[in-house]
Structures are given as C-alpha cells and as structure tokens.
Design an enzyme around this catalytic site. Structure first.
Site, PDB file in Angstrom:
ATOM      1  N   LYS A  54      -0.025   4.298  -0.181  1.00  0.00           N
ATOM      2  CA  LYS A  54      -0.669   5.455   0.462  1.00  0.00           C
ATOM      3  C   LYS A  54      -0.513   6.720  -0.405  1.00  0.00           C
ATOM      4  CE  LYS A  54       0.220   3.281   4.853  1.00  0.00           C
ATOM      5  NZ  LYS A  54       0.244   3.384   6.298  1.00  0.00           N
ATOM      6  N   HIS A  62      -9.475   0.842   5.054  1.00  0.00           N
ATOM      7  CA  HIS A  62      -8.169   0.973   5.704  1.00  0.00           C
ATOM      8  C   HIS A  62      -8.320   1.836   6.960  1.00  0.00           C
ATOM      9  CE1 HIS A  62      -4.026   2.162   6.476  1.00  0.00           C
ATOM     10  NE2 HIS A  62      -3.676   1.092   5.797  1.00  0.00           N
ATOM     11  N   SER A 118       3.570  -2.705  10.361  1.00  0.00           N
ATOM     12  CA  SER A 118       5.026  -2.736  10.517  1.00  0.00           C
ATOM     13  C   SER A 118       5.660  -4.053  10.064  1.00  0.00           C
ATOM     14  CB  SER A 118       5.406  -2.418  11.972  1.00  0.00           C
ATOM     15  OG  SER A 118       4.978  -1.101  12.307  1.00  0.00           O
ATOM     16  N   GLY A 124       2.590   1.686  10.832  1.00  0.00           N
ATOM     17  CA  GLY A 124       3.532   2.794  10.697  1.00  0.00           C
ATOM     18  C   GLY A 124       4.233   3.169  11.994  1.00  0.00           C
ATOM     19  N   ASN A 165       0.866  -1.188   0.000  1.00  0.00           N
ATOM     20  CA  ASN A 165       0.000   0.000   0.000  1.00  0.00           C
ATOM     21  C   ASN A 165       0.897   1.230   0.000  1.00  0.00           C
ATOM     22  OD1 ASN A 165      -1.826   2.038   0.531  1.00  0.00           O
ATOM     23  ND2 ASN A 165      -2.204   1.415   2.670  1.00  0.00           N
ATOM     24  N   GLU A 199      -5.300  -5.404  10.575  1.00  0.00           N
ATOM     25  CA  GLU A 199      -4.254  -4.408  10.779  1.00  0.00           C
ATOM     26  C   GLU A 199      -4.515  -3.667  12.093  1.00  0.00           C
ATOM     27  OE1 GLU A 199      -2.332  -3.167   6.856  1.00  0.00           O
ATOM     28  OE2 GLU A 199      -4.152  -1.979   7.058  1.00  0.00           O
TER      29      GLU A 199
HETATM   30  C1  PEP Z   1      -0.647  -0.200   6.058  1.00  0.00           C
HETATM   31  O1  PEP Z   1      -0.708   0.961   5.723  1.00  0.00           O
HETATM   32  O2  PEP Z   1      -1.542  -0.954   5.692  1.00  0.00           O
HETATM   33  C2  PEP Z   1       0.466  -0.645   6.899  1.00  0.00           C
HETATM   34  C3  PEP Z   1       0.396  -1.821   7.413  1.00  0.00           C
HETATM   35  O3  PEP Z   1       1.522   0.229   7.069  1.00  0.00           O
HETATM   36  P1  PEP Z   1       2.995  -0.132   7.689  1.00  0.00           P
HETATM   37  O4  PEP Z   1       3.442  -1.403   7.019  1.00  0.00           O
HETATM   38  O5  PEP Z   1       3.834   1.038   7.333  1.00  0.00           O
HETATM   39  O6  PEP Z   1       2.817  -0.313   9.167  1.00  0.00           O
END
Ligand code: PEP
Length: 255
Positions: A13, A98, A216, A176, A11, A170
């Site tokens: 973003k 999301h 992460s 993040g 993703n 998630e």
């Molecule tokens: C995401 O945006 O779906 C996500 C999991 O971000 P990150 O891997 O940066 O934690």
C-alpha cells in the site's frame, strides 16, 4: 484437476520510503529463497518499484504494481502510470480493482476490466480484486455483488486470458480490521467465483485460474485458508510489511 501453484502476495500500500523498501526486501529475499511450493510477490509503492525490482533480479520474488492506467501506453493522463512503464520498471504483475481503489477513488468494474486488459496486453499478470462490503454481506447480497464484480471486471478477457490472470477475493470488512473471514466463508465464495468463471469461460479455464483470499491474513491463520480446495494463495496487507511475518505466511506449510 489442474495443478494451481499457490501465490502469496504482499501489498505494501502507501507504506515504505525507497530506503525502507530496499531494507525490507534485502531481509525478505534470503528468508523466502527456498520457497519452491509457491510463488512469492511484493507490491511496493510506485516510487520504490524500480529499486526493489533491481534488488530482487534473479531471485524468486516477483514485483507488482498496485494499480495501472486504463488508458494507453502513454499520453496526457496526469498522475497515471501505464502498464508498459510498470513492465519496464521490473513488474511482472499488477493489482487492479483493490477495494481501497474502489472505495476511495471511485474505481468501477468497467475501469477494472480495461486495466486488466491493458495489463495483459503489456505482458503483465493482473491480480483482479473483488469483495463485498459489510452492509452488502449483512443484506444477504455478498454472492450477488461478488458475482457481478467478477463478471464485469473480466468482461474484456477471453478464456485464454483467464488462465493467466489471478483473482483475489477480499471481503472489505476483513481488510485491515483483524476480522478475517472464516476459511468456510472464503472457500464458499471462491467456489462461487470459480463457478462464475466456469459459466463464462468454460471449465478448463476455470479450473486453472488462481483465486487468492485477502483480509487480515496472518502467520497464525494462513494454514487454515490454504487447506481449502479453492483457496490458491493470499493477498496480504499489514502482515506483509515485516519480512518476519510475511515469510512465515509464505511458509504456511511448515509447523
Ligand atoms: C489488502 O490490502 O489487500 C489486505 C488484505 O490487507 P490486510 O491483510 O491488512 O487485511
């Protein structure tokens, strides 16, 4: 048990100009071209979808939107992009619900369910995201919150639809932040989510649906998630921006 082909999804973003997106994908494509053990997907910002999709045509890379309109194919909905438009631009999948959409843009389970329905009706695979906040986890409500989210966000679906969708767990506190959930936490929640699917849609559909972990994920920790029986892949944010780190995640099965 049903074989579930893993899916590694990136993703992007609100990152990357069209030029940067093209450069990334041209570097990524050869790095993952022989990844037969899993499906690989990237979700560029809307502005780069068409260009990226054109560049990956004929390859093993899937392209996803990061969101989709809950409304019809077209209409007076300023700022929205319809499912058919995403299909036309080259998407096969779309992320819905999301946590950043839920947190910053007031996305509700009811809207997520309508978006998932729209996506399926347009021939797109929705990746339906769910996950509790830190406060909810600390209050001992993680399971109840995720259970409610997944039930309500799939309220428009049938058992036949469920086989086609992808779910992504998630936890908001892991996105993040560098504070990834342990593989045990992920497995326990994935198991619960599959249990909810079993109750609502039956065991056959529940055993076919893929559930991704997100939060992460890095080249260093992906293998431990993939060892868990109910983890069928990952939704990756930060580490998907660089072809090198993303391709290492794709090849989680290499030493
Ligand atoms: C995401 O945006 O779906 C996500 C999991 O971000 P990150 O891997 O940066 O934690």
């Amino acid at each position: 048990m049903t074989h579930r082909k893993p899916l590694i999804a990136g993703n992007w973003k609100m990152y990357k100009s069209v030029a940067a997106a093209v450069a990334t994908v041209l570097e990524l494509k050869p790095l993952v071209s022989n990844a037969n053990h899993c499906e690989v997907l990237i979700a560029p910002p809307f502005t780069a979808i068409k260009t990226v999709a054109d560049r990956v045509e004929g390859s093993n890379l899937f392209v996803a939107g990061q969101d989709v309109a809950a409304e019809g194919a077209e209409g007076a909905f300023t700022g929205e992009v319809g499912a058919e438009m995403l299909r036309e631009a080259g998407c096969t999948h779309v992320i819905v619900g999301h946590s950043e959409r839920r947190q910053f843009y007031g996305e509700t389970d009811e809207r997520v369910a309508r978006k998932a329905r729209r996506a399926l009706d347009a021939g797109l695979i929705p990746i339906i995201c769910i996950g509790e906040t830190l406060a909810e986890r600390e209050a001992g409500q993680a399971e109840a919150v995720v259970e409610r989210q997944i039930k309500e966000s799939t309220a428009t679906l049938t058992a036949e639809d469920l086989i086609r969708i992808v779910a992504a767990y998630e936890p908001v506190w892991a996105i993040g932040t560098g504070r990834a959930a342990t593989p045990e936490i992920a497995q326990a929640m994935h198991h619960n989510v599959r249990g909810v699917f079993e109750n609502v849609f039956g065991s056959e559909a529940a055993s076919s649906v893929r559930i991704l972990y997100g939060g992460s994920v890095k080249p260093e920790n992906i293998a431990e998630y993939m060892r868990e029986p109910d983890v069928d892949g990952a939704l990756v944010g930060g580490a998907s921006l660089q072809p090198d780190s993303f391709s290492k995640i794709v090849f989680y099965n290499r030493d």
